[in-house]
Design an enzyme around this catalytic site. Sequence first.
Site, PDB file in Angstrom:
ATOM      1  N   GLY A 160      40.550  26.319  42.865  1.00 12.75           N
ATOM      2  CA  GLY A 160      40.736  27.763  42.884  1.00 12.75           C
ATOM      3  C   GLY A 160      39.455  28.490  43.238  1.00 12.75           C
ATOM      4  O   GLY A 160      38.360  28.042  42.903  1.00 12.75           O
TER       5      GLY A 160
ATOM      6  N   LYS B 203      35.089  26.308  35.500  1.00 11.76           N
ATOM      7  CA  LYS B 203      34.862  27.492  36.333  1.00 11.76           C
ATOM      8  C   LYS B 203      33.369  27.787  36.414  1.00 11.76           C
ATOM      9  O   LYS B 203      32.699  27.977  35.391  1.00 11.76           O
ATOM     10  CB  LYS B 203      35.597  28.699  35.765  1.00 11.76           C
ATOM     11  CG  LYS B 203      35.476  29.941  36.655  1.00 11.76           C
ATOM     12  CD  LYS B 203      36.618  30.902  36.426  1.00 11.76           C
ATOM     13  CE  LYS B 203      36.662  31.949  37.514  1.00 11.76           C
ATOM     14  NZ  LYS B 203      37.876  32.781  37.447  1.00 11.76           N
TER      15      LYS B 203
ATOM     16  N   GLY C 216      34.240  33.454  40.948  1.00  6.58           N
ATOM     17  CA  GLY C 216      33.655  32.137  41.131  1.00  6.58           C
ATOM     18  C   GLY C 216      34.669  31.105  41.589  1.00  6.58           C
ATOM     19  O   GLY C 216      35.740  31.441  42.090  1.00  6.58           O
TER      20      GLY C 216
ATOM     21  N   ASP D  41      40.249  42.223  33.464  1.00  5.74           N
ATOM     22  CA  ASP D  41      40.699  41.766  34.788  1.00  5.74           C
ATOM     23  C   ASP D  41      42.116  41.182  34.695  1.00  5.74           C
ATOM     24  O   ASP D  41      42.387  40.095  35.210  1.00  5.74           O
ATOM     25  CB  ASP D  41      39.727  40.737  35.362  1.00  5.74           C
ATOM     26  CG  ASP D  41      39.906  40.542  36.870  1.00  5.74           C
ATOM     27  OD1 ASP D  41      40.408  41.465  37.536  1.00  5.74           O
ATOM     28  OD2 ASP D  41      39.564  39.455  37.377  1.00  5.74           O
TER      29      ASP D  41
END
Length: 499
Positions: A26, A49, A31, A149
């Site tokens: 992803g 991540k 990031g 977010d």
Amino acid sequence: MNTSPFASPENQELLVNRYQLQKVIGKGGMGEVFLASDVLLGGTPVAIKFLSETVVNPKVQANFNREALLSAALSQKSIHIVKAYDYGVSKGGKAFYVMEYLSGKSLKELIPISLPIFLNLLRQICLGLQCAHKGITVDGQIHPLIHRDIKPANIIVIPDPMLGQLVKILDFGIAKFLNSATPNRTKGFHGTLPYCSPEQLDGGELDSRSDIYSLGVMMFEMLTGKKPWQPETNYFGAWYKVHQFEKPRAIADVNPYIEIPQQLNDLIMACLEKKPENRPQNIDKILQILANIEKSSQQQKVTNVDKKSTADFSLGSEYSEKITHSYGQLIWPKDKPTQEIVFPQLIDTQEVSLCSVWLMLPQEEIKNRAVTKRYNQFIFITSPHPMLLWLTVLYNRQLGPKWLPCYLDMQNPHNLQLVSALAANNSYPLFLFTLEPPHNCVHILNSNIAPAQRQKLKTWVKQSQQLPSSSQSQVSKKLLKQHYKQIQDQILEHLEGVA
């Protein structure tokens, strides 16, 4: 020369002597996410991540450690928040955190979704947000966590044997760290423009109501597949303008063929209010409204299921006896094939026109369905062509469902007359003809129509008469067929529950 396909310099060796990076799974503004194996736990798969910002300043690193610690603690409190196991800073100065690897799909890949699935997933999302907003206790102090977010890409949906679909929220607290790590960023903002609250774009202090605004944008998109606004560009200025000054589009205008409760429509619009004080003040309030919607929806479904015996046929008028006693004289139309089909039929008496459903089945199946539950639903779209799906379902626990969909072109004068007659009575008869000769009508069933549905049918007839002519009936029919497939599982689940 580095021939690795991965961007991270840590992929050639174990990250912090523990995690072996495998591949990128992803990418986003915050990031990259890698699939990795935890060698200390026998190669257990994990997701790592790497954040977009480098961490070299001790103060920034302390901020990251604090936010990562709170996020990890939060993940242990709610099943609806992705579990965080570890965090740190790589040799190259990249902050990272380690979380459970989830083999599901992002909500972004699934939308738009049907109303029953929407209610199920939304409730779980709200439970995760509720847990975060109430906060984590550290050293005797409560620390509320705001996501900052919320968007479909940060919601993962995975199969679950108990819930059917389990929601997991990603990236809690990370946006706050990134914002503090880059204080000179435009307007002090770090998030995803289409989902940001007005106060977030202004760089103001945020509380849980900012997440509620983002949730409102996502709710709108989950149902319609589109955003509440359509700015001229995707730049900051264009999104700032719509979030600060423009009203959101109406759900019915964006996707006219979906039908949602008015209470849900009002909730979404309330979440999208510009001023925080005009939105629902906490997730508890949203969960309460969702519970009311689900309760009302369940009650509505129960009223649509006719639990009476087949002998209990009633049109609620003096015409019922005449229809009941004469159905054996009905003849299968010569222009219809002798096979298992269903179609609507207008029956004219001297007093009134009655709308009915005719279907042909094997005689044995008709006998076995002598006692059956009935369910109906009407779905209407205006664009690109007015079209109505009239769905009847006969349910028997042993035989399962018999789906009887009828698609009506609402610019056909005969169909308008048929639907007008349908709306004029509180039920309609279903005439069952035998597949075997002489193809007689041997049984009659009845399906009740809820008053609210009758009123909608009348409204749809008027709308269809006012719309300009169209040649795209097949496009609308295809859209309705797609929606019909989406709702079949939910209808069947309900029928099995009340059987």
